[in-house]
Design an enzyme around this catalytic site. Structure first.
Site, PDB file in Angstrom:
ATOM      1  N   ASP A 100      -1.809  -7.327  -4.217  1.00 42.25           N
ATOM      2  CA  ASP A 100      -1.067  -6.173  -3.721  1.00 42.25           C
ATOM      3  C   ASP A 100      -0.652  -6.406  -2.268  1.00 42.25           C
ATOM      4  O   ASP A 100      -1.407  -6.955  -1.468  1.00 42.25           O
ATOM      5  CB  ASP A 100      -1.940  -4.919  -3.814  1.00 42.25           C
ATOM      6  CG  ASP A 100      -1.240  -3.683  -3.292  1.00 42.25           C
ATOM      7  OD1 ASP A 100      -0.211  -3.297  -3.879  1.00 42.25           O
ATOM      8  OD2 ASP A 100      -1.693  -3.135  -2.263  1.00 42.25           O
ATOM      9  N   HIS A 122       2.942  -9.748   0.936  1.00 39.67           N
ATOM     10  CA  HIS A 122       3.772 -10.153   2.062  1.00 39.67           C
ATOM     11  C   HIS A 122       3.201  -9.703   3.401  1.00 39.67           C
ATOM     12  O   HIS A 122       3.565 -10.249   4.442  1.00 39.67           O
ATOM     13  CB  HIS A 122       5.187  -9.592   1.903  1.00 39.67           C
ATOM     14  CG  HIS A 122       5.212  -8.120   1.646  1.00 39.67           C
ATOM     15  ND1 HIS A 122       4.949  -7.597   0.400  1.00 39.67           N
ATOM     16  CD2 HIS A 122       5.438  -7.070   2.456  1.00 39.67           C
ATOM     17  CE1 HIS A 122       5.022  -6.284   0.460  1.00 39.67           C
ATOM     18  NE2 HIS A 122       5.321  -5.937   1.695  1.00 39.67           N
ATOM     19  N   ASP A 140       5.508   1.292 -10.008  1.00 38.27           N
ATOM     20  CA  ASP A 140       5.737   2.045  -8.783  1.00 38.27           C
ATOM     21  C   ASP A 140       7.216   2.182  -8.452  1.00 38.27           C
ATOM     22  O   ASP A 140       7.583   2.433  -7.314  1.00 38.27           O
ATOM     23  CB  ASP A 140       4.990   1.396  -7.612  1.00 38.27           C
ATOM     24  CG  ASP A 140       5.292  -0.081  -7.470  1.00 38.27           C
ATOM     25  OD1 ASP A 140       6.073  -0.615  -8.268  1.00 38.27           O
ATOM     26  OD2 ASP A 140       4.728  -0.701  -6.547  1.00 38.27           O
TER      27      ASP A 140
END
Length: 1559
Positions: free
Chosen positions: A596, A599, A712
């Site tokens: 999760d 980045h 999401d």
């Protein structure tokens, strides 16, 4: 039609079961209701290797000095396990410095991976480094993962081992379901929100449903206890499993055991693998352990730069609390609030005090410190880190003042670590040095200095205030945008009244209670996590290098505290260990990881944690989403972390065109892709650096996990239409990658599940016969079949809103097609009649489907369970789609595709059908495979060929073909004629097509459109009888290729032609001497290229008496292509005999060498060999050097003949003379011609060229036709020429009337050129040796009425050479024949002696190298070595030798013959030999190196030569002519006026390699 409310459906009746059974039979599915084997076992078929012929030896060739990874060090992904070879190419700097490659790939199969443990990579046995071969290290890969390597070598200067750049390679894991392989593109994933599953006891019902629907992997959101917000990703305690999963279990180990038991059961019982989300970047804001370990977050103790952000945040929170109960409903109210925030919250806290200097304080410090008696004033600082001497050159006081200010702003301030108000200070160590070096400041009085210093600091502060103002502007803008989105914008959540639960602004900080060692409690602010728009993810936005928290750039997650790891475990031991334990617990249970917020996770952290995950599960699969906005940065994460796929989403596509584009982009090859063909060879690399049967690893797009919708992001109902649910899912199912969906997509949830606030659970006991469930099952079964059966080629076509996808299996020769009519816009029954071209027979219509009606008006959300819209669907099975959805307008033939008309295909519809290539075509494909695998039979077709046949088969230029047969080379649309008519013309293009998978190349288009290329290749071979067998083989093979479907013809054309080509190369190399056969790939390439130049086109000599009875007597050597291929421009004496050694003798073609010697010898006249031969009809005798090249070639040919009798026979060979010296006989022997030439030069040669005038040369002035050559009795040198002719290879004649150069040679080189003197000496020495051993009848010539022996003549030259040619150091000028006024460089040799223009004697040119190679005995070895150093420094270019010293006023490095001007040095290419870099001389430069350089070993010698040929290797690999050019412009730049392939360029380089092979 049915709705979700129906309990049973015709959709799931017998027809449905029949198609399900069909899928299961094709994929051998093993589910909980079947005992059939799921997938094929490892031992039978590795499904990652979908083609039995796949190459399993991979190569990585290093670059730079030999230690640098290729492709800018991008990550390299191997497609399967196998052998990996890491290659240090020969000639790279470290290749002879004992290089060793280390890798952290474990040395033993049982060892755990440890990133920091590196082992030596074994060097394969047959690559003992002799300096000329590539060094190959090989690793047998038996495990998956991401591994590093580096090269270490010996630095002999420093006597240390040096470590190179770290490179990586990756092998993505092959997942197993119940110990059966599943390829990565066979993953079919469904996301479950763990919070919506309920207790573990309810999970099996959902898993069973997912399995029946065809999913084989479940992605779970975190299973840990979540924080106060309820968000799935705000974890309260990483070490505890959620109590909602285990409401009655307290013990954490018991929870883990039960969870693992369930995950294992999901696999064994339902064929379901499991993936878990790992959250490393933050923790819940109410995590209890934060109170004990505040160092785990960014706080004002460990990150004091956040203090002003905390002050601002507190002020904003206080202001927001005063707004409770109020609403912001429009922009006007928002603007007023922003104004109030600025006036009431921001201005009172005086944030500017964190930005600026306290000038008064700094001035007081200046007064005490600057004038302190202990301070050492420095006027000049020579420092690598800081040098303020830039002020010395500034005379203007205003400019100096500004520069001082700039330097203070740049590097003259420091900040206290506490980061309090006014913590910014002047760095006196820097600023005082700047002032010490200021002439203006130095001349002021002390009072004036203080005043000026204060003035400077005020200006510095002014700039700092500007920074403050800019940040305040950003703060207000960011606050405004956030409030606007949350409370005013139509697309925002419209939060309503401001309250504690819905504050005006979310706090950037969480305040925790920390108990100090003395027991007191202290509140500490911890930075919350979030994301920053367009932020570089490699920069930590909470670090001191960012002001994101102060500027309010962060879209904050108020329920999550950002983790602060530091660079290594030593920086935050507890946090690293805590997260490692969490990670390994999950890795023991789950098969896959989704990182999760990857980045925003520091790469070193993710790398460390993944390493530990892989320790407990080596084959763990890793995926993530990367919101970097940059493929380049994506690649950094993929490379460093060994990520196996990146999550991509179909719902982000804005139209059907973009959806089709990404579908093709995210996986699979194009249909008809040409893949490499296996080939067994005695010469493993052929003529390319890439060995046969290996695959060079190149960067590729990271594999995708393509989701139709993620958990999401918005649903089809929110973003498009409900009707697009089916087409979107079908397009994703047809993608050649791992795919996925989210729970609720199949149930048509109206909106995305709220990850934070949702409390409902998923519906159990779904009716899988209702809604789109049957369609989903079919699509998932289809996707698995595509993955398992090698449907790895893809074609995507779009026509408006219709997407047409074909998946093709090269293994099965079958296709599966899908047509989808997307429904992005709310037009549910948009119809579109479309005719689709299908490139094969349709063997089966599978089904067509769509959503026909959405019961949106009756839908009411359930308060306890999550439900979606009831929908009606229509599914048509098999032939029912015909005449309902579509019709076949015409059937398929190999020449014409099938046309499928979609006439009743409204938006939201999909259609799937199977296609197959006709059985007779499949039979043909197998026949071709059999033909190309029988290499022995192909090579046997070449048994009786000779080198002229090879020239014809492989090469023959367009002009040569036209002259000989009236035909031309093959022409392609948008490309024109190929360079060669032979196989190389085609294979050169094919190799590029394969390298770049360029299916749109004009050659491929040509092949798809007709059989012309195949007919051309076969028909032109009629000209050579020895080629009949290979012609027959090609004809038979191509006839089979012609019977294939047109779109597959390029693939099979390649298989046939490349195999024939390689067999031809194999045969050609085997016909050459051992030096060539045992050489490296570059030697092979050069030797094969040498075949280009000698063939039949313009006859060598038109008179039939010359070479009478010789096979292929018309054959001649072309000087170069394309300019010197035919006619009078083809055969040049000088070019021919410079080239003869390398083009003919090195490849073992002694007879052809004799033929050229006899042919040119027939035109001997005036004691000279002609330069421009023109078939002997209009020969020109204007070259003084061609004769000496001729004599040197006789010498070389004699040496190449092994048997003494054959040597004698060679010298006795009779030559028919076109201009016989005696009327008694037209014949002379070669020996007699040698004597004739030497005698003519001793006697003096004086004549006027026959037919002098414009008829033979329209540029030559009259005196230029006069030829004069004399022997100097004092030194033995031969002098000749005049300023109006150019008798050596530097023969450019001026052409410009504008510049006044017309008729004047640019480089006359009259006098005694150094290379002619060397060749004269070499010839005399050789003939003298022959004479002494009674192998040559005479030992002298007549000179001035007396005999001059060859020995005496040679000694005269030797005794005078250094004296006349060497240019010594000034102190030795008196010992040599020097005019110091003309000397430009010392310790070199003159280019000529006795030229009219004396300066030209002293010009530094590369002709010295020829002399060094041919007559080393003339040179003082020490002088020669020093001269060579200068040649290498000043004349050697990347490919060729500069023809003139760059320091010479006449040097102009770029040749352009088309430009005419008044500037004489370059007008109409006058500088042809005054700068441009000629390649042929480079070969003699290498020979000179071999002769005069002292090498520590044979290995060093070979390495030196290889290192000087790196650009030549690159050139021959990429050249359209597969050759090396005539010349280049400055520093190797392409010259468009140069021949692309030049005989003497190839010849001298190849010969230098031959010479290097001789010890």
């Amino acid at each position: 039609m049915i709705s979700q409310h129906n309990s049973e459906s015709d959709h799931c009746g017998m027809e449905y079961k029949k198609i399900i059974d069909s899928f299961n039979n094709r994929i051998c599915l093993k589910d909980h209701m079947s005992t059939t084997s799921h997938l094929v076992n490892d031992n039978n078929n590795n499904n990652n290797n979908k083609d039995n012929n796949i190459i399993k030896t991979f190569t990585i060739s290093l670059i730079g000095n030999g230690s640098e990874p290729p492709f800018n060090n991008q990550g390299l992904i191997l497609e399967s396990l196998g052998n990996l070879r890491i290659i240090i190419p020969s000639g790279l700097k470290i290749s002879c410095n004992n290089p060793i490659i280390y890798t952290n790939y474990p040395s033993k199969d049982t060892d755990l991976f440890d990133r920091n443990i590196f082992n030596k990579l074994p060097q394969i046995n047959n690559t003992k480094n002799d300096g000329s071969n590539d060094i190959i290290f090989e690793l047998n890969l038996k495990r998956y993962g991401c591994f590093d390597y580096y090269v270490e070598w010996q630095d002999d200067v420093e006597n240390v081992r040096v470590k190179g750049t770290l490179g990586t390679f990756q092998i993505n894991p092959l997942l197993k379901v119940n110990q059966i392989n599943i390829p990565n593109d066979g993953i079919i994933l469904q996301t479950f929100l763990t919070k919506c599953l309920g207790p573990l006891s309810d999970w099996e019902n959902h898993i069973e449903a997912a399995s029946k629907l065809g999913y084989n992997m479940i992605h779970y959101t975190p299973v840990q206890e979540v924080g106060a917000s309820g968000s799935s990703y705000s974890i309260f305690d990483q070490q505890s499993i959620s109590s909602k999963i285990f409401p009655s279990v307290q013990d954490e180990q018991t929870k883990l055991n039960k969870l693992k038991e369930f995950i294992d059961q999901s696999e064994t019982k339902y064929n379901i693998l499991s993936m878990i989300d790992l959250v490393w970047n933050h923790t819940a804001h109410n995590s209890k352990w934060l109170n004990e370990h505040p160092e785990a977050g960014y706080n004002t103790d460990n990150s004091s730069h956040l203090k002003p952000a905390v002050v601002l945040d507190s002020a904003l929170m206080n202001y927001g609390a005063q707004m409770y109960g109020k609403e912001v409903v429009n922009i006007e109210e928002l603007d007023q609030i922003i104004s109030d925030i600025n006036e009431k919250a921001i201005k009172p806290i005086k944030l500017w005090e964190y930005y600026v200097l306290d000038v008064d304080r700094e001035v007081e410090t200046f007064k005490t410190q600057f004038y302190a008696s202990s301070r050492v004033k420095e006027n000049h600082i020579a420092s690598s880190t800081f040098s303020p001497t830039f002020l010395k050159g500034i005379c203007n006081p205003a400019s100096e003042r500004q520069e001082i200010i700039n330097q203070i702003l740049k590097k003259g301030t420091i900040r206290d670590q506490a980061h309090e108000r006014f913590s910014l200070h002047i760095d006196e160590s820097v600023v005082f040095k700047i002032l010490d070096n200021s002439a203006t400041f130095e001349n002021l009085t002390q009072e004036e200095q203080v005043s000026k210093y204060q003035d400077i600091l005020n200006v510095v502060n002014l700039n700092l205030y500007k920074l403050y103002d800019s940040d305040i502007e950003a703060i207000l803008k960011n606050i405004s945008e956030r409030i606007k989105y949350e409370r005013v914008a139509l697309h925002g959540p419209k939060l309503g009244a401001i309250s504690k639960s819905k504050p005006l602004l979310n706090s950037y900080f969480t305040w925790i209670q920390f108990r100090e060692a003395n027991g007191s409690i202290r509140e500490i602010p911890l930075a919350n996590n979030g994301w920053v728009f367009n932020h570089n993810p490699t920069v930590d936005f909470a670090s001191k290098d960012s002001r994101a928290y102060l500027r309010r750039d962060v879209i904050i997650w108020g329920d999550c505290v950002k983790m602060r790891y530091g660079n290594s475990p030593a920086d935050n031991p507890w946090l690293w260990e805590h997260m490692k334990t969490y990670t390994q617990k999950m890795a023991k249970i789950f098969h896959a990881i989704r990182i999760d917020n990857c980045h925003s996770t520091p790469i070193q952290v993710a790398q460390y944690l993944l390493d530990h995950a892989r320790q407990v599960r080596p084959n763990i699969y890793v995926t993530c989403e990367l919101f970097t906005g940059s493929e380049e940065i994506d690649n950094v994460f993929v490379k460093r972390l060994g990520i196996n796929s990146l999550i991509r989403e179909a719902m982000v596509c804005y139209d059907s065109g973009e959806l089709g584009r990404v579908t093709h982009r995210y996986g699979g090859q194009s249909i008809g892709s040409i893949e490499e063909v296996g080939f067994q060879s005695k010469y493993p690399s052929g003529t390319n650096p890439q060995p046969y049967n290996t695959k060079g690893v190149k960067p590729s797009l990271p594999p995708a996990l393509f989701m139709d919708c993620t958990h999401d992001n918005e649903t089809p109902y929110q973003k498009r239409t409900v009707f697009d649910t089916v087409p979107n899912a079908a397009v994703v199912a047809m993608t050649a990658s791992a795919i996925g969906s989210t729970r609720g997509y199949d149930e048509i949830f109206p909106k995305t599940i709220d990850l934070v606030n949702e409390t409902r659970v998923y519906q159990k006991n779904l009716n899988l016969n209702s809604g789109i469930f049957p369609i989903r099952t079919l699509l998932n079964k289809l996707h698995l079949e595509l993955a398992l059966n090698g449907y790895n080629q893809v074609h995507v076509h779009r026509d408006n809103n219709i997407i047409f996808i074909q998946r093709y299996s090269p293994k099965l020769k079958q296709s599966i097609f899908m047509v989808a009519h997307t429904a992005f816009n709310p037009v549910p029954y948009e119809t579109q009649s479309v005719s689709i071209s299908v490139p094969c027979k349709i063997s089966e219509f599978m089904f067509g489907a769509r959503i026909t009606y959405v019961h949106g008006e009756s839908f009411k959300p359930n308060q306890e369970t999550l439900t979606g819209f009831p929908v009606d669907t229509e599914i048509l099975y098999g032939e029912k789609v015909l005449n309902t959805m579509c019709r076949v307008d015409n059937e398929y033939t190999n020449d014409h595709p099938l046309r499928l008309n979609l006439f009743n295909f409204p938006s939201g519809s999909i259609l799937l059908f199977r296609g197959e290539i006709p059985k007779e075509s499949v039979t043909s494909m197998k026949a071709i495979e059999s033909l190309v695998n029988d290499q022995d039979s192909i090579i046997s077709c070449l048994d009786n060929i000779n080198f002229i046949d090879l020239n014809y088969l492989l090469f023959r230029t367009n002009d040569e073909e036209r002259e000989a047969t009236g035909n031309s080379s093959y022409s392609l649309d948008n490309m024109g004629n190929m360079p060669f008519c032979g196989l190389t013309g085609f294979t050169h293009l094919l190799k590029r097509i394969v390298e770049y998978n360029d299916l749109g190349h004009p050659l491929n288009s040509n092949l798809r459109n007709g059989n012309w290329a195949m007919d051309y290749i076969v028909n032109r071979l009629n000209q050579r009888p020895h080629l009949a067998k290979i012609q027959q083989w090609l004809n038979s093979s191509f006839n089979i290729v012609k019977s294939l479907p047109r779109h597959l013809i390029p693939m099979y054309f390649y298989k046939v032609l490349i195999t024939a080509y390689r067999c031809t190369l194999e045969k050609a190399i085997s016909m050459m001497p051992e030096f060539v056969q045992n050489g490296n790939w570059f030697v092979h390439a050069m030797a094969i290229t040498s075949i280009q130049f000698y063939g039949i086109s313009t006859p060598l000599i038109s008179n039939p008496n010359v070479l009478e009875g010789v096979e292929d007597r018309e054959a001649s050597m072309a000087a170069g292509f394309p300019h010197f291929s035919t006619g009078y421009m083809r055969s040049w004496g000088r070019d021919t005999f410079i080239s003869l050694r390398g083009i003919l003798l090195v490849p073992g073609r002694i007879q052809e060498a004799k033929n050229l010697i006899v042919g040119f010898g027939s035109c001997l006249r005036f004691g000279l060999i002609p330069n421009l031969l023109d078939r002997g009809a209009k020969a020109r005798y204007n070259a003084r050097d061609a004769t000496w090249w001729y004599l040197k070639s006789i010498q070389d040919t004699y040496s190449a003949i092994k048997d003494d009798k054959d040597k004698a026979a060679f010298l006795s060979s009779k030559v028919f003379r076109l201009f016989p010296p005696s009327k008694d006989s037209p014949y002379s022997t070669i020996e007699e011609m040698i004597q004739e030439i030497l005698q003519a030069h001793a006697s003096g040669i004086h004549f006027r060229e026959p037919n002098a005038g414009r008829e033979i040369d329209d540029r030559m002035r009259d005196e230029g036709f006069n030829i004069d050559i004399t022997l100097n009795k004092d030194n033995g040198f031969i002098y000749g020429g005049n300023e109006l002719n150019a008798g050596t290879w530097m023969d450019k004649m001026g052409e410009s009337m504008k510049a006044g150069s017309h008729g004047f040679p640019a480089t006359p080189r009259d006098g005694a050129p150094i290379e002619i003197t060397a060749m004269l000496y070499s010839t005399l020495d050789w003939v003298n040796q022959l004479s002494a051993s009674k192998k040559f009848k005479t030992n002298s010539v007549q000179f001035n009425g007396s005999p001059l022996t060859y020995q005496s003549w040679a000694e005269l030259i030797k005794n005078n050479f250094e004296k006349y040619y060497f240019i010594p150091s000034p102190s030795d000028d008196k010992k040599y024949n020097i005019n110091h006024e003309y000397v430009r460089r010392r310790n070199i040799y003159k280019d000529v002696l006795g030229s009219k223009f004396v300066f030209s004697d002293y010009q530094f040119r590369p002709n010295i190298c020829v002399a060094m190679a041919f007559a080393p005995a003339l040179f003082n070895a020490e002088h020669a070595a020093r001269c060579l150093d200068q040649i290498q420094s000043h004349l050697a270019g990347p490919l060729g030798m500069k023809t003139l010293d760059p320091n010479d006023a006449h040097y102009h490095g770029n040749y352009d013959n088309s430009v005419d001007s008044t500037y004489k040095p370059t007008a109409r290419g006058f500088n042809y030999h005054n700068g441009p870099e000629w390649v042929w001389v480079y070969g003699f430069f290498l020979e000179a190196q071999l002769t005069f350089k002292k090498f520590a070993s044979n290995t060093i010698k070979n390495f030196t030569i290889e290192s000087l040929l790196l650009k030549h290797k690159e050139q021959i690999t990429h050249s359209d002519y597969e050759s090396i050019p005539e010349l280049t412009n400055r520093e190797g730049a392409h010259c468009r006026f140069s021949c692309d392939s030049q005989a003497w360029s190839i010849a001298t380089i190849l010969y230098s390699l031959y010479k290097s092979s001789l010890n």
